[in-house]
Structures are given as structure tokens and as C-alpha cells.
Write a protein that holds these residues in place. Structure first.
Motif, PDB file in Angstrom:
ATOM      1  N   VAL A   1     -14.496   2.698   0.041  1.00  0.00           N
ATOM      2  CA  VAL A   1     -13.195   3.375   0.062  1.00  0.00           C
ATOM      3  C   VAL A   1     -12.595   3.437  -1.331  1.00  0.00           C
ATOM      4  O   VAL A   1     -12.045   4.475  -1.744  1.00  0.00           O
ATOM      5  CB  VAL A   1     -12.226   2.656   1.040  1.00  0.00           C
ATOM      6  CG1 VAL A   1     -10.790   3.136   0.829  1.00  0.00           C
ATOM      7  CG2 VAL A   1     -12.652   2.901   2.474  1.00  0.00           C
ATOM      8  N   GLN A   2     -12.678   2.356  -2.092  1.00  0.00           N
ATOM      9  CA  GLN A   2     -12.126   2.337  -3.447  1.00  0.00           C
ATOM     10  C   GLN A   2     -12.797   3.378  -4.346  1.00  0.00           C
ATOM     11  O   GLN A   2     -12.116   4.107  -5.076  1.00  0.00           O
ATOM     12  CB  GLN A   2     -12.287   0.946  -4.068  1.00  0.00           C
ATOM     13  CG  GLN A   2     -11.287  -0.078  -3.562  1.00  0.00           C
ATOM     14  CD  GLN A   2     -11.507  -1.435  -4.188  1.00  0.00           C
ATOM     15  OE1 GLN A   2     -12.561  -2.056  -4.005  1.00  0.00           O
ATOM     16  NE2 GLN A   2     -10.534  -1.904  -4.949  1.00  0.00           N
TER      17      GLN A   2
ATOM     18  N   GLY B   1       0.817  -1.213   0.000  1.00  0.00           N
ATOM     19  CA  GLY B   1       0.000   0.000   0.000  1.00  0.00           C
ATOM     20  C   GLY B   1       0.844   1.253   0.000  1.00  0.00           C
ATOM     21  O   GLY B   1       0.575   2.201  -0.755  1.00  0.00           O
ATOM     22  N   THR B   2       1.885   1.272   0.816  1.00  0.00           N
ATOM     23  CA  THR B   2       2.773   2.439   0.876  1.00  0.00           C
ATOM     24  C   THR B   2       3.486   2.658  -0.448  1.00  0.00           C
ATOM     25  O   THR B   2       3.551   3.784  -0.953  1.00  0.00           O
ATOM     26  CB  THR B   2       3.814   2.257   1.998  1.00  0.00           C
ATOM     27  OG1 THR B   2       3.138   2.057   3.240  1.00  0.00           O
ATOM     28  CG2 THR B   2       4.712   3.474   2.107  1.00  0.00           C
ATOM     29  N   SER B   3       4.024   1.569  -1.026  1.00  0.00           N
ATOM     30  CA  SER B   3       4.760   1.705  -2.292  1.00  0.00           C
ATOM     31  C   SER B   3       3.850   2.174  -3.419  1.00  0.00           C
ATOM     32  O   SER B   3       4.248   2.970  -4.272  1.00  0.00           O
ATOM     33  CB  SER B   3       5.416   0.371  -2.666  1.00  0.00           C
ATOM     34  OG  SER B   3       4.448  -0.605  -3.002  1.00  0.00           O
TER      35      SER B   3
ATOM     36  N   PHE C   1      -3.126   4.714  -6.703  1.00  0.00           N
ATOM     37  CA  PHE C   1      -3.611   5.310  -5.464  1.00  0.00           C
ATOM     38  C   PHE C   1      -4.796   4.521  -4.903  1.00  0.00           C
ATOM     39  O   PHE C   1      -4.848   4.238  -3.699  1.00  0.00           O
ATOM     40  CB  PHE C   1      -4.024   6.766  -5.702  1.00  0.00           C
ATOM     41  CG  PHE C   1      -4.432   7.485  -4.458  1.00  0.00           C
ATOM     42  CD1 PHE C   1      -3.476   8.013  -3.603  1.00  0.00           C
ATOM     43  CD2 PHE C   1      -5.765   7.640  -4.119  1.00  0.00           C
ATOM     44  CE1 PHE C   1      -3.833   8.676  -2.429  1.00  0.00           C
ATOM     45  CE2 PHE C   1      -6.151   8.300  -2.965  1.00  0.00           C
ATOM     46  CZ  PHE C   1      -5.178   8.819  -2.116  1.00  0.00           C
ATOM     47  N   THR C   2      -5.721   4.146  -5.790  1.00  0.00           N
ATOM     48  CA  THR C   2      -6.880   3.369  -5.354  1.00  0.00           C
ATOM     49  C   THR C   2      -6.450   2.008  -4.816  1.00  0.00           C
ATOM     50  O   THR C   2      -6.942   1.546  -3.781  1.00  0.00           O
ATOM     51  CB  THR C   2      -7.873   3.185  -6.518  1.00  0.00           C
ATOM     52  OG1 THR C   2      -8.223   4.465  -7.060  1.00  0.00           O
ATOM     53  CG2 THR C   2      -9.133   2.485  -6.058  1.00  0.00           C
ATOM     54  N   GLY C   3      -5.509   1.364  -5.539  1.00  0.00           N
ATOM     55  CA  GLY C   3      -5.018   0.066  -5.090  1.00  0.00           C
ATOM     56  C   GLY C   3      -4.282   0.162  -3.765  1.00  0.00           C
ATOM     57  O   GLY C   3      -4.429  -0.701  -2.896  1.00  0.00           O
ATOM     58  N   GLY C   4      -3.492   1.213  -3.598  1.00  0.00           N
ATOM     59  CA  GLY C   4      -2.777   1.404  -2.341  1.00  0.00           C
ATOM     60  C   GLY C   4      -3.719   1.621  -1.179  1.00  0.00           C
ATOM     61  O   GLY C   4      -3.528   1.070  -0.085  1.00  0.00           O
ATOM     62  N   ALA C   5      -4.750   2.432  -1.402  1.00  0.00           N
ATOM     63  CA  ALA C   5      -5.740   2.670  -0.348  1.00  0.00           C
ATOM     64  C   ALA C   5      -6.459   1.373   0.022  1.00  0.00           C
ATOM     65  O   ALA C   5      -6.758   1.120   1.199  1.00  0.00           O
ATOM     66  CB  ALA C   5      -6.740   3.723  -0.816  1.00  0.00           C
TER      67      ALA C   5
ATOM     68  N   GLU D   1      -7.669  -3.386   3.579  1.00  0.00           N
ATOM     69  CA  GLU D   1      -7.667  -4.804   3.922  1.00  0.00           C
ATOM     70  C   GLU D   1      -6.990  -5.061   5.275  1.00  0.00           C
ATOM     71  O   GLU D   1      -7.300  -6.034   5.958  1.00  0.00           O
ATOM     72  CB  GLU D   1      -6.965  -5.598   2.816  1.00  0.00           C
ATOM     73  CG  GLU D   1      -7.761  -5.667   1.515  1.00  0.00           C
ATOM     74  CD  GLU D   1      -7.058  -6.488   0.453  1.00  0.00           C
ATOM     75  OE1 GLU D   1      -5.803  -6.543   0.494  1.00  0.00           O
ATOM     76  OE2 GLU D   1      -7.743  -7.059  -0.401  1.00  0.00           O
ATOM     77  N   VAL D   2      -6.055  -4.180   5.635  1.00  0.00           N
ATOM     78  CA  VAL D   2      -5.366  -4.327   6.918  1.00  0.00           C
ATOM     79  C   VAL D   2      -6.241  -3.854   8.078  1.00  0.00           C
ATOM     80  O   VAL D   2      -6.364  -4.534   9.106  1.00  0.00           O
ATOM     81  CB  VAL D   2      -4.033  -3.542   6.915  1.00  0.00           C
ATOM     82  CG1 VAL D   2      -3.405  -3.541   8.310  1.00  0.00           C
ATOM     83  CG2 VAL D   2      -3.068  -4.135   5.901  1.00  0.00           C
TER      84      VAL D   2
END
Length: 328
Positions: free
Chosen positions: A276-277, A93-95, A229-233, A238-239
Motif C-alpha cells: 500500500v505504501q 491518517g485523516t489529518s 499522503f503515504t503516511g496517512g494511507a 494499520e487499522v
């Protein structure tokens, strides 16, 4: 893991490589196209240096990522342990969010390199009244529109991320005996990605109109940034707990987890969306569009001031010539 993991070909592995390498191919292709089409190089030698820097940065970043993945995978395979899912998702997510910011910056810089936007700041704190002398506009700034440092960092970071993500996704296959399927599956996925990325690159190279070239490259990088950005969020979601699904397409053909539609996943496509997505998708899309609008408005104002300065200088020159003639 199912018996499919022990065969010589695995669709999931091929899909992983196709998705990640297509994203990498688009990034490299856009950089090379922008460098080739830009008029801001002092000499052809500088342009060649920049192109070599793209290749070198991508190669070094890939090598480093492979070494890191091997260094992590071998101990895990020997010890029979696995990375904690939460840790993996936080790293991913950060990357992805960092990459989304870098790609959005690239989306704003491409029109500058191609001469569609002027190199003007859009933040109020950085704006200043341009100064013109003898029709030249901040020539020192213009010569630094495309810097080697920016090329080196952005290419290296994004290619390292893509290759490293492939390695992270492959760790379960290493742990549970599915490594036999990796070589052929990887080659198939990479071949698909390079074919599609190559078609995109050739099409961009053959375009003669700078406007349409810029528009297509901005859309490609813009939606790539939105997808990241959407994938990272979603990784963070999920966490820390997922919001409810707004929709989910059940037809396997439209699944964003398998070919062919997985090819569009890097650009923001998904066969299912959480709250969120959807929120992140439209917020980041609106943010990107707003930045481009501000850049366009600042460019328009800057060029109007430049044109007014040229007209004023032209009038002064004519007055000087008239004075010289009168003095004779």
C-alpha cells in the motif's frame, strides 16, 4: 515503558519533535519565501500584512493545539487510561491526507505567486477563453493570486496538525511516567528542526533565479505532500490490516524511526515499505506531476494567446495612426 523514559533525555521524544517541527518549519519557510518573492502585491504594506498573518496563524494554531493536547492528556493521566490505538491512527491518517491535499495545492500555487505559472484553471469545466483589452489580462484576478484567507487556513491547519501530533505521540510518556524527559528532549529536537529549517529558508531567500527557486520549493512541498499522503494511507492500513512488506532496511542508521534519517521521513522516506505504501507513493507522485504538467501546458497556451492579442492590438494601433496621418 523502559527505564529510559525516566531519564532527563529520551531519543524517541527528541526524534518526534525534530520530525514534526522540521515539517512545520518547511511549510512556514515556503510561505514566507513565496510572499517575499512574489510580485503580485499592490503595496509593501499588503506584503507585510501577509507575512504577519503567517506568524499569527502559526502562533494561534500552536496555542490551540497545545491547549487541546493538555485537555486530553491530563484526564488520561489522572484516570490512567489511554486513547484507543485505532482511534488515534484514524485521526492521524485523516489529518495527514487532508494536509497532503493542502500542501499539494501550495506546490501548485507557489509557481503562480512567483510568476512562473499564470493563474489559469486546469480543470476542463473551469477553463474559458481569456479576454484581453488594451494589453491587460484579467487584472482583477491577478490581484487576488495570493489571498490572506488561503494563507490563514493553510498555515493554521498544518501547524495545528504538527503540534497536535507531537502531543498525541507524547501521551504514552505522560501515562507511564516519562514526562520528566520531555522538556530537554523537546528542546533538542526543536533545535535540530529549526537549524535545518533555517538553513533551508536562508538558502531560498538568497536565490536570485526565480526558476531554480520555484523548482526547489515545488520539490520540497511536492515530496512533503507525497510523504503525508503515504503516511496517512499507512495509518489506515494499520487499522484495517497491513499488506505484506516489500522490503525492510535492517541497518539502524537508515531507520526512518530515529535520527538522522527520520529527518527525511516527512518527505516520503521510509526504511520499510508495504504494498500500500509503495502504491500510494507512486500514485500521489504521478498525480502531482500530472497536475504540474497540466498547469504548465495551460500557462503556455494562455501566454501564447496573450502574445497574439498584443501583436493584434499593436497592428490595430499602427493602422489607426496611419489613418490619422492620411486624414491630415
Amino acid at each position: 515503558m523502559s527505564d529510559e523514559a525516566y531519564t532527563i533525555f529520551n531519543v524517541a521524544i527528541a526524534t518526534i519533535f525534530a520530525r514534526e517541527f522540521l515539517e512545520a518549519a518547511v511549510i512556514i519557510g515556503n510561505y514566507r519565501t513565496a510572499i517575499n518573492k512574489s510580485d503580485h502585491w499592490k503595496s509593501p504594506e499588503d506584503q507585510k500584512i501577509a507575512l504577519k498573518e503567517v506568524t499569527k496563524s502559526a502562533a494561534v494554531a500552536s496555542l490551540v493545539a497545545i491547549v487541546v493536547v493538555i485537555a486530553v492528556a491530563i484526564p488520561l493521566a489522572i484516570l490512567g487510561t489511554e486513547l484507543d490505538d485505532r482511534v488515534v491512527e484514524i485521526i492521524e491518517g485523516t489529518s495527514k491526507i487532508v494536509a497532503a491535499i493542502c500542501i499539494l495545492q501550495l506546490s501548485l500555487k507557489i509557481p503562480v505567486w512567483l510568476g512562473v505559472y499564470a493563474k489559469v484553471p486546469i480543470l476542463p469545466c473551469r477553463q474559458k477563453v481569456p479576454t484581453f483589452a488594451n494589453h491587460s489580462l484579467d487584472e482583477n484576478e491577478e490581484s487576488e493570486i495570493l489571498s490572506i484567507k488561503e494563507i490563514r487556513f493553510n498555515v493554521a491547519w498544518n501547524i495545528w496538525r504538527e503540534v497536535a501530533e507531537c502531543g498525541i505521540f507524547l501521551i504514552p510518556f505522560f501515562l507511564y511516567g516519562g514526562g520528566k524527559a520531555i522538556p530537554i528532549s523537546a528542546l533538542v529536537g526543536i533545535a535540530i528542526a529549526l537549524f535545518l529549517g533555517g538553513l533551508s529558508y536562508i538558502a531560498l531567500q538568497r536565490m536570485s533565479s526565480k526558476f531554480w527557486l520555484t523548482l526547489i520549493m515545488v520539490l520540497l512541498t511536492g515530496f512533503l505532500s507525497v510523504g503525508l499522503f503515504t503516511g496517512g494511507a499507512h495509518e489506515f492500513e494499520e487499522v484495517f490490516g497491513e499488506t505484506r512488506d516489500v522490503y525492510e532496511i535492517e541497518n539502524p542508521f537508515w531507520s526512518s524511526k530515529s535520527l538522522p534519517m527520520v529527518i527525511l521521513k516527512p518527505f516520503g522516506y521510509s526504511s520499510s515499505r508495504t504494498i500500500v505504501q509503495i502504491t500510494c507513493f507512486w500514485l500521489w507522485t504521478g498525480f502531482a506531476a500530472a497536475l504540474h504538467f497540466l498547469k504548465y501546458r495551460a500557462t503556455k497556451k494562455y501566454r501564447q494567446l496573450l502574445e497574439a492579442a498584443k501583436v493584434a492590438d499593436s497592428i490595430k494601433e499602427k493602422d489607426v495612426e496611419a489613418d490619422v496621418v492620411d486624414s491630415k
